[in-house]
Write a protein that holds these residues in place. Structure first.
Motif, PDB file in Angstrom:
ATOM      1  N   ARG A   1     -45.193 -22.647  35.577  1.00  0.00           N
ATOM      2  CA  ARG A   1     -44.982 -21.385  34.861  1.00  0.00           C
ATOM      3  C   ARG A   1     -44.188 -21.604  33.575  1.00  0.00           C
ATOM      4  O   ARG A   1     -44.461 -20.976  32.554  1.00  0.00           O
ATOM      5  N   PHE A   2     -43.214 -22.498  33.609  1.00  0.00           N
ATOM      6  CA  PHE A   2     -42.475 -22.863  32.404  1.00  0.00           C
ATOM      7  C   PHE A   2     -43.432 -23.429  31.356  1.00  0.00           C
ATOM      8  O   PHE A   2     -43.393 -23.050  30.184  1.00  0.00           O
ATOM      9  N   ALA A   3     -44.342 -24.317  31.766  1.00  0.00           N
ATOM     10  CA  ALA A   3     -45.321 -24.904  30.846  1.00  0.00           C
ATOM     11  C   ALA A   3     -46.215 -23.816  30.251  1.00  0.00           C
ATOM     12  O   ALA A   3     -46.503 -23.829  29.049  1.00  0.00           O
ATOM     13  N   GLU A   4     -46.626 -22.880  31.064  1.00  0.00           N
ATOM     14  CA  GLU A   4     -47.487 -21.789  30.578  1.00  0.00           C
ATOM     15  C   GLU A   4     -46.734 -20.875  29.611  1.00  0.00           C
ATOM     16  O   GLU A   4     -47.291 -20.442  28.589  1.00  0.00           O
ATOM     17  N   ASN A   5     -45.468 -20.589  29.902  1.00  0.00           N
ATOM     18  CA  ASN A   5     -44.660 -19.766  28.996  1.00  0.00           C
ATOM     19  C   ASN A   5     -44.434 -20.471  27.662  1.00  0.00           C
ATOM     20  O   ASN A   5     -44.433 -19.836  26.600  1.00  0.00           O
ATOM     21  N   PHE A   6     -44.233 -21.786  27.703  1.00  0.00           N
ATOM     22  CA  PHE A   6     -44.110 -22.555  26.464  1.00  0.00           C
ATOM     23  C   PHE A   6     -45.381 -22.393  25.630  1.00  0.00           C
ATOM     24  O   PHE A   6     -45.319 -22.172  24.419  1.00  0.00           O
ATOM     25  N   GLU A   7     -46.544 -22.519  26.264  1.00  0.00           N
ATOM     26  CA  GLU A   7     -47.817 -22.396  25.538  1.00  0.00           C
ATOM     27  C   GLU A   7     -47.965 -21.029  24.886  1.00  0.00           C
ATOM     28  O   GLU A   7     -48.411 -20.914  23.749  1.00  0.00           O
ATOM     29  N   SER A   8     -47.576 -19.994  25.617  1.00  0.00           N
ATOM     30  CA  SER A   8     -47.643 -18.637  25.070  1.00  0.00           C
ATOM     31  C   SER A   8     -46.720 -18.500  23.858  1.00  0.00           C
ATOM     32  O   SER A   8     -47.102 -17.940  22.821  1.00  0.00           O
TER      33      SER A   8
ATOM     34  N   MET B   1     -32.884 -22.616  37.513  1.00  0.00           N
ATOM     35  CA  MET B   1     -34.319 -22.830  37.444  1.00  0.00           C
ATOM     36  C   MET B   1     -35.061 -21.517  37.169  1.00  0.00           C
ATOM     37  O   MET B   1     -36.068 -21.515  36.477  1.00  0.00           O
ATOM     38  N   GLU B   2     -34.524 -20.421  37.680  1.00  0.00           N
ATOM     39  CA  GLU B   2     -35.149 -19.115  37.468  1.00  0.00           C
ATOM     40  C   GLU B   2     -35.265 -18.792  35.982  1.00  0.00           C
ATOM     41  O   GLU B   2     -36.263 -18.235  35.528  1.00  0.00           O
ATOM     42  N   ARG B   3     -34.258 -19.172  35.222  1.00  0.00           N
ATOM     43  CA  ARG B   3     -34.277 -18.897  33.784  1.00  0.00           C
ATOM     44  C   ARG B   3     -35.425 -19.624  33.089  1.00  0.00           C
ATOM     45  O   ARG B   3     -36.061 -19.093  32.183  1.00  0.00           O
ATOM     46  N   LEU B   4     -35.700 -20.859  33.506  1.00  0.00           N
ATOM     47  CA  LEU B   4     -36.822 -21.603  32.927  1.00  0.00           C
ATOM     48  C   LEU B   4     -38.151 -20.966  33.294  1.00  0.00           C
ATOM     49  O   LEU B   4     -39.027 -20.808  32.445  1.00  0.00           O
ATOM     50  N   ILE B   5     -38.294 -20.623  34.553  1.00  0.00           N
ATOM     51  CA  ILE B   5     -39.552 -20.051  35.037  1.00  0.00           C
ATOM     52  C   ILE B   5     -39.866 -18.736  34.326  1.00  0.00           C
ATOM     53  O   ILE B   5     -41.003 -18.491  33.922  1.00  0.00           O
ATOM     54  N   THR B   6     -38.844 -17.908  34.128  1.00  0.00           N
ATOM     55  CA  THR B   6     -39.065 -16.609  33.485  1.00  0.00           C
ATOM     56  C   THR B   6     -38.979 -16.688  31.964  1.00  0.00           C
ATOM     57  O   THR B   6     -39.282 -15.712  31.281  1.00  0.00           O
ATOM     58  N   TYR B   7     -38.516 -17.830  31.437  1.00  0.00           N
ATOM     59  CA  TYR B   7     -38.374 -18.046  30.000  1.00  0.00           C
ATOM     60  C   TYR B   7     -37.341 -17.097  29.398  1.00  0.00           C
ATOM     61  O   TYR B   7     -37.344 -16.783  28.220  1.00  0.00           O
ATOM     62  N   GLN B   8     -36.424 -16.650  30.252  1.00  0.00           N
ATOM     63  CA  GLN B   8     -35.390 -15.694  29.851  1.00  0.00           C
ATOM     64  C   GLN B   8     -34.429 -16.308  28.834  1.00  0.00           C
ATOM     65  O   GLN B   8     -33.860 -17.365  29.057  1.00  0.00           O
ATOM     66  N   GLY B   9     -34.251 -15.647  27.704  1.00  0.00           N
ATOM     67  CA  GLY B   9     -33.323 -16.114  26.680  1.00  0.00           C
ATOM     68  C   GLY B   9     -33.755 -17.376  25.972  1.00  0.00           C
ATOM     69  O   GLY B   9     -32.935 -18.072  25.375  1.00  0.00           O
ATOM     70  N   ALA B  10     -35.051 -17.688  25.998  1.00  0.00           N
ATOM     71  CA  ALA B  10     -35.534 -18.935  25.414  1.00  0.00           C
ATOM     72  C   ALA B  10     -35.699 -18.871  23.912  1.00  0.00           C
ATOM     73  O   ALA B  10     -35.334 -19.805  23.195  1.00  0.00           O
ATOM     74  N   GLU B  11     -36.238 -17.779  23.418  1.00  0.00           N
ATOM     75  CA  GLU B  11     -36.756 -17.745  22.055  1.00  0.00           C
ATOM     76  C   GLU B  11     -35.679 -17.549  20.988  1.00  0.00           C
ATOM     77  O   GLU B  11     -34.964 -16.565  20.997  1.00  0.00           O
ATOM     78  N   ALA B  12     -35.608 -18.524  20.084  1.00  0.00           N
ATOM     79  CA  ALA B  12     -34.701 -18.442  18.930  1.00  0.00           C
ATOM     80  C   ALA B  12     -35.427 -17.757  17.782  1.00  0.00           C
ATOM     81  O   ALA B  12     -36.647 -17.850  17.659  1.00  0.00           O
ATOM     82  N   LYS B  13     -34.685 -17.092  16.953  1.00  0.00           N
ATOM     83  CA  LYS B  13     -35.249 -16.380  15.794  1.00  0.00           C
ATOM     84  C   LYS B  13     -34.815 -17.060  14.507  1.00  0.00           C
ATOM     85  O   LYS B  13     -33.830 -17.776  14.470  1.00  0.00           O
ATOM     86  N   GLY B  14     -35.535 -16.786  13.443  1.00  0.00           N
ATOM     87  CA  GLY B  14     -35.172 -17.303  12.137  1.00  0.00           C
ATOM     88  C   GLY B  14     -36.371 -17.839  11.407  1.00  0.00           C
ATOM     89  O   GLY B  14     -37.415 -18.106  11.999  1.00  0.00           O
ATOM     90  N   PRO B  15     -36.237 -18.004  10.087  1.00  0.00           N
ATOM     91  CA  PRO B  15     -37.362 -18.467   9.274  1.00  0.00           C
ATOM     92  C   PRO B  15     -37.584 -19.968   9.397  1.00  0.00           C
ATOM     93  O   PRO B  15     -36.678 -20.717   9.728  1.00  0.00           O
TER      94      PRO B  15
END
Length: 198
Positions: A72-79, A1-15
C-alpha cells in the motif's frame, strides 16, 4: 508503520527548480515522513543488491523495495508521483511519454557495508532520488558533467534527472554515519506500458 501505509503527513509542498542542466529539485516528502521510511526499511532489514545488478555489474547498491515495506505504501507513492512529479517531468522534458516504473527502493550507504556507488548511468528515461536524511558525512550524489552535487539538499527533496548517457553520476564515500535515499526509475512508454507496481 500505520503512517507509511496511510501516507499520512507524507507530502511536502513548495515549488520545483532546475539547479543544473536538466537536474530538478522539488519538495516531495516531509522530513518526519522520511524518518518513518528509514525506520521501516531498517526494521525490515533486507538491504541487499539486486541480483541482476550484481550479475551485470551495474553499480549495485544495498536496497530494499517499497513493496517489501508495504504494498500500500508503494501504491501511495505511485499516486503521489503521478500527481506531483509526472506533470513537471512532462512539462520540463516535453514531449516525453512516461512508461513503466521500476519498483522504488530505499538505499543504504555506510562505511562498514557499502560506503559509495561507482560511476554509472541508469537504465531509465527519468531517474528520481529522494534524500531521506542528512546526519552523515560525505556521500554526496555527484554529477560531474553538470558540475553539481547534493551537498546542502534538504531531507525530503526529490532530485529528478534523465537517467541515461548525459547524466553519469555516483555517490562519494560516506565517511561517518549512514546515508539513506530512495530511488525510482521511469522508462519510455514506447518500450513498455506504464505499470506502477512492477
Amino acid at each position: 508503520m500505520e503512517r507509511l501505509i496511510t501516507y499520512q503527513g507524507a507530502e511536502a509542498k513548495g515549488p520545483w527548480c532546475e539547479v543544473a542542466s536538466d537536474i530538478i529539485l522539488l519538495p516531495f516528502w516531509t522530513p518526519d515522513f522520511c524518518a518513518e521510511v528509514v525506520k521501516a526499511a531498517d526494521l525490515l532489514d533486507e538491504y541487499k543488491p539486486l541480483d541482476g545488478d550484481v550479475k551485470n555489474n551495474a553499480a549495485p547498491g544495498q536496497e530494499t523495495r517499497f513493496n517489501r515495506i508495504s504494498q500500500r505504501f508503494a501504491e501511495n507513492f505511485e499516486s503521489h508521483f503521478k500527481r506531483r512529479v509526472a506533470p513537471i517531468v512532462r512539462q520540463h522534458w516535453w514531449p516525453i511519454s512516461l512508461g513503466k516504473n521500476r519498483m522504488p527502493f530505499v538505499l543504504k550507504y555506510s562505511p562498514e557495508v557499502q560506503p559509495s556507488l561507482d560511476p554509472h548511468h541508469d537504465a531509465s528515461m527519468i531517474s528520481m532520488t529522494i534524500i531521506l536524511n542528512e546526519d552523515y558525512e560525505g556521500g554526496h550524489l555527484t554529477f560531474p558533467r553538470q558540475h553539481w552535487d547534493s551537498r546542502g539538499v534538504e531531507t525530503g527533496t526529490m532530485v529528478v534527472f534523465p537517467g541515461r548517457v548525459t547524466h553519469v553520476h555516483w555517490v562519494l564515500p560516506v565517511t561517518a554515519g549512514t546515508r539513506y535515499s530512495a530511488a525510482a526509475w521511469v522508462v519510455d512508454s514506447s518500450t513498455e506500458p506504464f505499470n506502477p507496481i512492477s
